[in-house]
Design a protein around this motif. Structure first.
Motif, PDB file in Angstrom:
ATOM      1  N   ASP A 226       0.856  -1.182   0.000  1.00  0.00           N
ATOM      2  CA  ASP A 226       0.000   0.000   0.000  1.00  0.00           C
ATOM      3  C   ASP A 226       0.893   1.232   0.000  1.00  0.00           C
ATOM      4  N   ILE A 228       0.163   4.142   1.950  1.00  0.00           N
ATOM      5  CA  ILE A 228      -0.208   5.071   3.024  1.00  0.00           C
ATOM      6  C   ILE A 228       0.409   4.693   4.364  1.00  0.00           C
ATOM      7  N   SER A 229       1.220   3.650   4.401  1.00  0.00           N
ATOM      8  CA  SER A 229       1.728   3.149   5.688  1.00  0.00           C
ATOM      9  C   SER A 229       2.852   4.004   6.226  1.00  0.00           C
ATOM     10  N   PRO A 230       2.925   4.096   7.551  1.00  0.00           N
ATOM     11  CA  PRO A 230       4.145   4.640   8.148  1.00  0.00           C
ATOM     12  C   PRO A 230       5.249   3.599   8.030  1.00  0.00           C
ATOM     13  N   SER A 233      10.179  -1.037  11.064  1.00  0.00           N
ATOM     14  CA  SER A 233      11.592  -1.075  11.448  1.00  0.00           C
ATOM     15  C   SER A 233      12.369  -2.086  10.604  1.00  0.00           C
TER      16      SER A 233
ATOM     17  N   MET B   1       9.433  -2.889  17.871  1.00  0.00           N
ATOM     18  CA  MET B   1       8.070  -2.669  17.373  1.00  0.00           C
ATOM     19  C   MET B   1       8.071  -2.826  15.856  1.00  0.00           C
ATOM     20  N   ALA B   2       8.022  -4.078  15.422  1.00  0.00           N
ATOM     21  CA  ALA B   2       8.222  -4.350  13.998  1.00  0.00           C
ATOM     22  C   ALA B   2       7.061  -3.808  13.166  1.00  0.00           C
ATOM     23  N   ARG B   4       4.352  -1.124  12.836  1.00  0.00           N
ATOM     24  CA  ARG B   4       3.844   0.154  13.292  1.00  0.00           C
ATOM     25  C   ARG B   4       2.341   0.289  13.110  1.00  0.00           C
ATOM     26  N   PHE B  46      -4.958   1.981  13.887  1.00  0.00           N
ATOM     27  CA  PHE B  46      -4.714   2.344  12.482  1.00  0.00           C
ATOM     28  C   PHE B  46      -3.966   3.670  12.442  1.00  0.00           C
ATOM     29  N   LEU B  47      -2.671   3.595  12.148  1.00  0.00           N
ATOM     30  CA  LEU B  47      -1.805   4.776  12.227  1.00  0.00           C
ATOM     31  C   LEU B  47      -1.256   5.091  10.843  1.00  0.00           C
ATOM     32  N   THR B  48      -1.590   6.255  10.338  1.00  0.00           N
ATOM     33  CA  THR B  48      -1.111   6.691   9.025  1.00  0.00           C
ATOM     34  C   THR B  48      -1.158   8.205   8.967  1.00  0.00           C
ATOM     35  N   LEU B  79      -3.652  -1.723   5.160  1.00  0.00           N
ATOM     36  CA  LEU B  79      -3.133  -1.264   6.449  1.00  0.00           C
ATOM     37  C   LEU B  79      -4.093  -1.603   7.586  1.00  0.00           C
ATOM     38  N   ARG B  82      -3.896  -5.052   8.979  1.00  0.00           N
ATOM     39  CA  ARG B  82      -2.767  -5.355   9.866  1.00  0.00           C
ATOM     40  C   ARG B  82      -3.066  -4.960  11.311  1.00  0.00           C
TER      41      ARG B  82
END
Lengths: 386, 386
Positions: A226, A228-230, A233, B1-2, B4, B46-48, B79, B82
């Protein structure tokens, strides 16, 4: 530009208001009530990151004739007074019982006749930036004046950029272009994606960004799942495609484009797909014209991709750009917005490399009478290798 | 934190939903409809940064029992999948004729009985993040089910932070604290304020920020005229006070505090005012307790300032903090929100040094049963000299 509170000369804003008032006249609106940061910045030049706080509503009234009136929290009075706006009414916000409601009602009623129709942006891609319950109170308080949809007037005016706006967006594009040209300094196999994201934002600031409102991207062997993901790591690996997509801001104006990088040699499928995206963009750069519709731009890019054996990704293939990361119109099969001279747009074709893995390519243009003029420095046909 | 996409374990979010459902039961709500980024992040993880684009609405339904249901643009499906959310319905947005409206109506009607009361945040410090005209269409489409104000339930739950949230905010505060400790590397007489702002943001990223959502500040001989302005190009001068105030984000959680610096030796008036602000903060750190009201915190800080001969600045003297830069409640004379154990708050006394020139001092705390625990590294009593 010594005073950032007024990015442009006052005449720029007077001209915008005149254009808004023309559209309002055509739609029978006696005023516009604006609440959203981009709309208020557009009319006043009031530029602050304080919108990040949801605590307080801000109001701007654009009457059918004459200058706008700001009805704002007192914390913003000093900054608003540095813009060209002279009529500024304030209250101490946040006020749990009456957070600007009575002051806004009083102001609207004193400015407008009883039969007034007050346009509020209510349509596609708009949001009301005030508590909904307070909006209902204001609607009741100004009766028989009434709120109607004012999206059209705002959209028609904001879509076509002035020369000063085009130069502002060009400056943001140039900042991002310089940072994209330096990605090999910060990205290499083994580097975690989140580190690349941090370093890339710092690089954008070094290159002249006032702030970085948007950075997304991804990395993977056949592209990314996608856009839009941050950042995760996960470290970059040989064979990955790294994509960085930024909405970088200078003087309140955005760029919005991405770049793809091959981590080690790219696969044949990836190179072929990237070439198809690049060439589809060339087609659009050659043939997009004022008078086409937004959906024509979508078809043009889709056809160009299919002709080159690529499978177009879902979603829109471009959009407007300016004081927000994305603006009207959208290059979808359903958007019949006419493309007009002076629009600033993104060309954003995407294509699948494998199931669930895609590449997206993006450039920013201003549409001239003779066709697109690039604002972003053109991406190379071949992805740079890291 | 694999990953995000899910900052915390799923149990954290299940616990939040259980707390929301408790509050909903108490208020007779059959569901919550959430549209704003912070509320949706709070429930789902849901972080974006894609919220920066105003193009598409996003919906999350929290039913009275059972798991939430996401109704979102297809661009967000990968996203959202996940996160811990399993029920995800999508449409291709933006769709000019039906931008999720019919899908949302269908979903609400299939989930909820006809007499359902659906809470929507409509109150102070909330905004509806969808086109107003579409909201009206949804309201008509779900009848006889109806929308009512759901602010209370969301506010009551979000105000009290979990242990995981407190640690997330503490981490953001630590990042900003490390950057504030290095300001002498980037700020000195002759340096333009806008350069200091750019370098400070880059430093925050170096210290671990995912992104810098907020930076404001000012500089001047007796303090600054306001606290929300972007940077000017004016160079720092001997005798100025430089203030930097940042909302830095790590894993979706904000800090929000500022620091003041003396450019060369500070005047007596400035040092006296800064000491009063610092000591008023000490008073609040010593005596703030759960059970007080937000307005008690305002009075406590105001009285402490006056006792030390300082003139309190207008506006609020602190506020909530967490997944947005500012959250409920507000330390004003009018806010009667009870302070509860687990609230994360800013203490933000401001005082006038001269007419139109002020200093503002800010710390972040979590309120424990026995009183405040600092989350920001405590500012020094004496302003550092640059």
């Amino acid at each position: 530009m010594a005073d950032r509170s007024l990015v442009f000369p006052a005449d720029e804003f007077r001209h915008r208001v005149a254009r808004l008032q023309d559209e309002m006249a055509g739609q029978g609106l006696d005023a516009l009530l604006l609440t959203a940061a981009p709309d208020i910045f557009y009319v006043t030049g009031f530029l602050t990151r304080f919108w990040e706080s949801p605590a307080r509503p801000w109001f701007l009234i654009v009457p059918a004739t004459g200058d706008p009136v700001a009805v704002i929290p007192s914390i913003g009075a000093a900054l608003m007074a540095r813009t060209w706006i002279e009529a500024i009414r304030t209250w101490d916000a946040p006020h749990p019982g009456d957070d600007g409601v009575s002051l806004l009602i009083d102001t609207l009623c004193s400015l407008l006749p009883e039969q007034a129709r007050v346009g509020v942006p209510m349509g596609l891609e708009t949001q009301l930036r005030m508590p909904l319950a307070d909006y209902d109170r204001v609607a009741a308080g100004i009766a028989p004046r009434r709120f109607v949809d004012g999206t059209g007037a705002v959209q028609r005016v904001r879509e076509v950029k002035s020369a000063a706006e085009v130069e502002a967006i060009r400056a943001s594009c140039a900042i991002a272009g310089r940072a994209f040209a330096r990605v090999q300094e910060i990205a290499a196999p083994g580097r975690p994606l989140e580190t690349v994201f941090r370093d890339f934002q710092a690089m954008l600031l070094q290159e002249g960004a006032d702030w970085v409102s948007y950075l997304a991207g991804g990395a993977g062997p056949d592209g990314y799942a996608d856009v839009i993901s941050p950042a995760s790591s996960d470290p970059l690996q040989d064979g990955d495609v790294l994509m960085l997509d930024t909405g970088t801001v200078r003087n309140g104006y955005f760029c919005d484009f991405d770049r793809n990088y091959a981590v080690g040699p790219a696969s044949e499928a990836v190179r072929r797909t990237h070439a198809a995206l690049w060439e589809a963009t060339e087609d659009a750069l050659a043939s997009l014209r004022p008078g086409m519709l937004a959906r024509d731009a979508h078809r043009l890019l889709s056809v160009a991709l299919v002709r080159r054996g690529a499978e177009p990704g879902g979603g829109r293939l471009g959009h407007g750009l300016g004081i927000t990361l994305t603006e009207w119109p959208s290059f979808t099969p359903l958007d019949d917005t006419p493309l007009r001279e002076g629009m600033v747009l993104t060309l954003e074709p995407g294509a699948l490399v494998a199931p669930g893995r895609m590449l997206v390519h993006e450039e920013n243009i201003v549409l001239r009478a003779h066709g697109p003029e690039l604002l972003s420095p053109r991406a190379p046909l071949e992805m740079p290798e890291l």
